[in-house]
Write an enzyme that holds these catalytic residues in place. Structure first.
Site, PDB file in Angstrom:
ATOM      1  N   GLU A  96       0.821  -1.210   0.000  1.00  9.97           N
ATOM      2  CA  GLU A  96       0.000   0.000   0.000  1.00  9.97           C
ATOM      3  C   GLU A  96       0.851   1.255   0.000  1.00  9.97           C
ATOM      4  OE1 GLU A  96      -3.098  -2.102   3.083  1.00  9.97           O
ATOM      5  OE2 GLU A  96      -2.294  -0.135   3.519  1.00  9.97           O
ATOM      6  N   CYS A 117       2.886   8.190   2.127  1.00  9.86           N
ATOM      7  CA  CYS A 117       3.244   7.167   3.116  1.00  9.86           C
ATOM      8  C   CYS A 117       3.603   5.884   2.357  1.00  9.86           C
ATOM      9  CB  CYS A 117       2.017   6.965   4.004  1.00  9.86           C
ATOM     10  SG  CYS A 117       2.237   5.738   5.257  1.00  9.86           S
ATOM     11  N   CYS A 124       4.726  -7.698   7.990  1.00  9.68           N
ATOM     12  CA  CYS A 124       5.653  -7.195   8.999  1.00  9.68           C
ATOM     13  C   CYS A 124       5.904  -8.297  10.016  1.00  9.68           C
ATOM     14  CB  CYS A 124       5.048  -5.969   9.689  1.00  9.68           C
ATOM     15  SG  CYS A 124       6.178  -5.195  10.873  1.00  9.68           S
ATOM     16  N   CYS A 128       3.160  -6.065  16.357  1.00 13.45           N
ATOM     17  CA  CYS A 128       2.548  -5.128  17.305  1.00 13.45           C
ATOM     18  C   CYS A 128       1.067  -5.525  17.384  1.00 13.45           C
ATOM     19  CB  CYS A 128       2.696  -3.690  16.819  1.00 13.45           C
ATOM     20  SG  CYS A 128       4.420  -3.154  16.745  1.00 13.45           S
ATOM     21  N   CYS A 131      -1.823  -3.713  15.233  1.00 19.36           N
ATOM     22  CA  CYS A 131      -1.549  -3.292  13.843  1.00 19.36           C
ATOM     23  C   CYS A 131      -1.964  -4.346  12.830  1.00 19.36           C
ATOM     24  CB  CYS A 131      -0.059  -2.998  13.716  1.00 19.36           C
ATOM     25  SG  CYS A 131       0.414  -2.496  12.060  1.00 19.36           S
ATOM     26  N   CYS A 355      -2.062   1.612   8.304  1.00 19.46           N
ATOM     27  CA  CYS A 355      -1.203   0.746   7.504  1.00 19.46           C
ATOM     28  C   CYS A 355      -1.665  -0.702   7.517  1.00 19.46           C
ATOM     29  CB  CYS A 355       0.234   0.848   7.976  1.00 19.46           C
ATOM     30  SG  CYS A 355       0.450   0.373   9.681  1.00 19.46           S
TER      31      CYS A 355
HETATM   32  N1  SAH Z   1       7.070  -0.225  11.637  1.00 18.86           N
HETATM   33  C1  SAH Z   1       7.110   1.191  11.661  1.00 18.86           C
HETATM   34  C2  SAH Z   1       6.334   1.869  10.553  1.00 18.86           C
HETATM   35  C3  SAH Z   1       4.963   1.313  10.220  1.00 18.86           C
HETATM   36  S1  SAH Z   1       3.639   1.675  11.276  1.00 18.86           S
HETATM   37  C4  SAH Z   1       6.654   1.701  13.012  1.00 18.86           C
HETATM   38  O1  SAH Z   1       6.250   0.891  13.831  1.00 18.86           O
HETATM   39  O2  SAH Z   1       6.766   2.891  13.260  1.00 18.86           O
HETATM   40  C5  SAH Z   1       3.220   3.346  11.040  1.00 18.86           C
HETATM   41  C6  SAH Z   1       2.425   3.903  12.205  1.00 18.86           C
HETATM   42  O3  SAH Z   1       1.049   3.466  12.175  1.00 18.86           O
HETATM   43  C7  SAH Z   1       3.001   3.446  13.537  1.00 18.86           C
HETATM   44  O4  SAH Z   1       3.137   4.510  14.434  1.00 18.86           O
HETATM   45  C8  SAH Z   1       1.971   2.448  13.963  1.00 18.86           C
HETATM   46  O5  SAH Z   1       2.069   2.228  15.310  1.00 18.86           O
HETATM   47  C9  SAH Z   1       0.675   3.076  13.465  1.00 18.86           C
HETATM   48  N2  SAH Z   1      -0.478   2.161  13.487  1.00 18.86           N
HETATM   49  C10 SAH Z   1      -0.480   0.842  13.256  1.00 18.86           C
HETATM   50  N3  SAH Z   1      -1.723   0.322  13.414  1.00 18.86           N
HETATM   51  C11 SAH Z   1      -2.524   1.341  13.764  1.00 18.86           C
HETATM   52  C12 SAH Z   1      -3.915   1.439  14.083  1.00 18.86           C
HETATM   53  N4  SAH Z   1      -4.714   0.401  14.070  1.00 18.86           N
HETATM   54  N5  SAH Z   1      -4.392   2.680  14.403  1.00 18.86           N
HETATM   55  C13 SAH Z   1      -3.581   3.754  14.405  1.00 18.86           C
HETATM   56  N6  SAH Z   1      -2.281   3.725  14.111  1.00 18.86           N
HETATM   57  C14 SAH Z   1      -1.746   2.526  13.802  1.00 18.86           C
END
Ligand code: SAH
Length: 372
Positions: A96, A117, A124, A128, A131, A355
């Site tokens: 994406e 972005c 990944c 987390c 995510c 994302c």
């Molecule tokens: N791996 C990197 C970049 C990708 S995530 C990182 O962790 O920073 C990009 C951002 O989107 C991160 O801050 C992540 O925590 C956030 N993100 C992921 N899932 C999300 C969700 N469901 N709602 C809001 N932000 C989210």
């Protein structure tokens, strides 16, 4: 799983690497610069369009390279703010790329700031808990060409919409590595892509307008600080104590706050710019006022701006965003502590712009079609 394409894409080459190959094949080295101009300034999408190149050279290019390694399959825009591209790679993987327009006060939509972005991996590996990207697991690293071409897709679609003269710089203002994947775990690709994006012969895009976001790989943060590319750094913190952070980000067990925060501080001191701390607010998990207090201390120590993001619901996950009142109370604590902070509300929620969400949905749709 590594993926080896039949032919490399030109978007992964640097001026030097291309020139070397061109000369080795018996052509004049200056052709490399001409090719780069066709790619990044005139932004063509065929060999034939490169009209000042001799025919035999063009056919050598076609025999040895491809142009775009990515194909746009969905171009989705549900409002004036967010535009999402779903791109298919040669091995049919999906990634994406999102274009976010942030309207500026007092000016029209036309003059809004545009942020792209980009994704750096398919899926990944960091899992987390909140995510969507981690849900389907990790498939593979992207190659530099697949990163650069995401930006070129956006450039080309913006060119088409704005009637700008082609020989211009990119039509967006910022690039953030906040799409799918963990940039610092695909380090070589990240650096190569940054050099191509930053180079005068390439996209000629200033490092200061590029943000690399990480879940907190401390050793690579220290390495990035020494690369001589002054990108901005954002840290996905999401928990202000080890206890809370480890609960939602497994990476915290490997690089706990006592390791991560000094690395972040070293990066900040090396470049002298403000860091960004990303903090998703999730109800009952990390939205207490105690967390806000701890976060304030960290932000002040790191000279960091805090970006609070109310959690974006992901299908299949049970987390919720806190009430507006609770969000406001959290932010109040930060403001009272004189921490610079913003709260991001609702950008892209409607088109699954957090994302990994659009990809996840499309993969699920594909699976259910395959089953039928
Ligand atoms: N791996 C990197 C970049 C990708 S995530 C990182 O962790 O920073 C990009 C951002 O989107 C991160 O801050 C992540 O925590 C956030 N993100 C992921 N899932 C999300 C969700 N469901 N709602 C809001 N932000 C989210």
């Amino acid at each position: 799983m590594a993926f080896t394409p039949q032919k490399p894409s030109l978007f992964g080459e640097t001026l030097e690497s291309l020139q070397e190959q061109i000369e080795a094949a018996g052509f004049k080295g200056f052709r490399a610069k001409q090719v780069m101009d066709w790619l990044y300034k005139k932004r063509v999408d065929s060999w034939d369009a490169m009209s000042n190149l001799p025919k035999d050279f063009r056919s050598w290019l076609g025999d040895n390279f491809i142009l775009y390694p990515t194909d746009s399959v969905i171009d989705k825009r549900s409002d004036d703010i967010t535009q999402k591209l779903l791109l298919e790679l040669e091995d049919k993987s999906l990634i994406e790329t999102v274009l976010i327009r942030a309207p500026q006060e007092g000016v029209g939509q036309k003059d809004s700031r545009k942020t792209v972005c980009v994704s750096i991996q398919v899926g990944c590996a960091y899992s987390c808990k909140f995510c969507a990207s981690g849900l389907a697991g990790f498939r593979r690293n992207l190659m530099a060409a697949e990163v650069v071409s995401q930006l070129m897709h956006i450039c080309r679609r913006e060119d088409a919409h704005t009637n700008r003269a082609r020989e211009e710089i990119a039509s967006f203002d910022n690039i953030v590595f906040m799409g799918m994947g963990e940039p610092l775990s695909n380090y070589k690709t990240l650096i190569r892509a940054l050099r191509i994006i930053n180079a005068q012969w390439g996209l000629n895009f200033g490092a200061r307008r590029i943000t690399v976001s990480t879940s907190g790989l401390a050793p690579q943060i220290l390495k990035l600080a020494e690369e001589g590319i002054a990108v901005r750094l954002a840290i996905s913190l999401h928990g202000a104590t080890n206890e809370v952070r480890s609960q939602i980000m497994p990476v915290n067990k490997r690089y706990p706050l006592e390791t991560l925060l000094p690395a972040a501080k070293a990066f900040q001191q090396r470049h002298g710019r403000m860091l960004t701390l990303e903090f998703i607010l999730i109800e009952g998990i990390n939205d207490s006022l105690d967390q806000a207090e701890e976060l304030s201390k960290i932000a002040r120590e790191l000279h960091a701006h805090v970006n609070c993001i109310p959690y974006n619901t992901v299908e299949g996950l049970d987390w919720k965003r806190p009430s507006i009142r609770r969000q406001d109370a959290f932010v109040d604590v930060l403001r009272k502590a004189k921490v610079s902070c913003t709260i991001r509300r609702e950008k892209g929620h409607a088109i699954n712009a957090a994302c990994g969400q659009l990809r996840l949905k499309t993969e699920k749709d594909r699976e259910s079609t395959a089953v039928r």
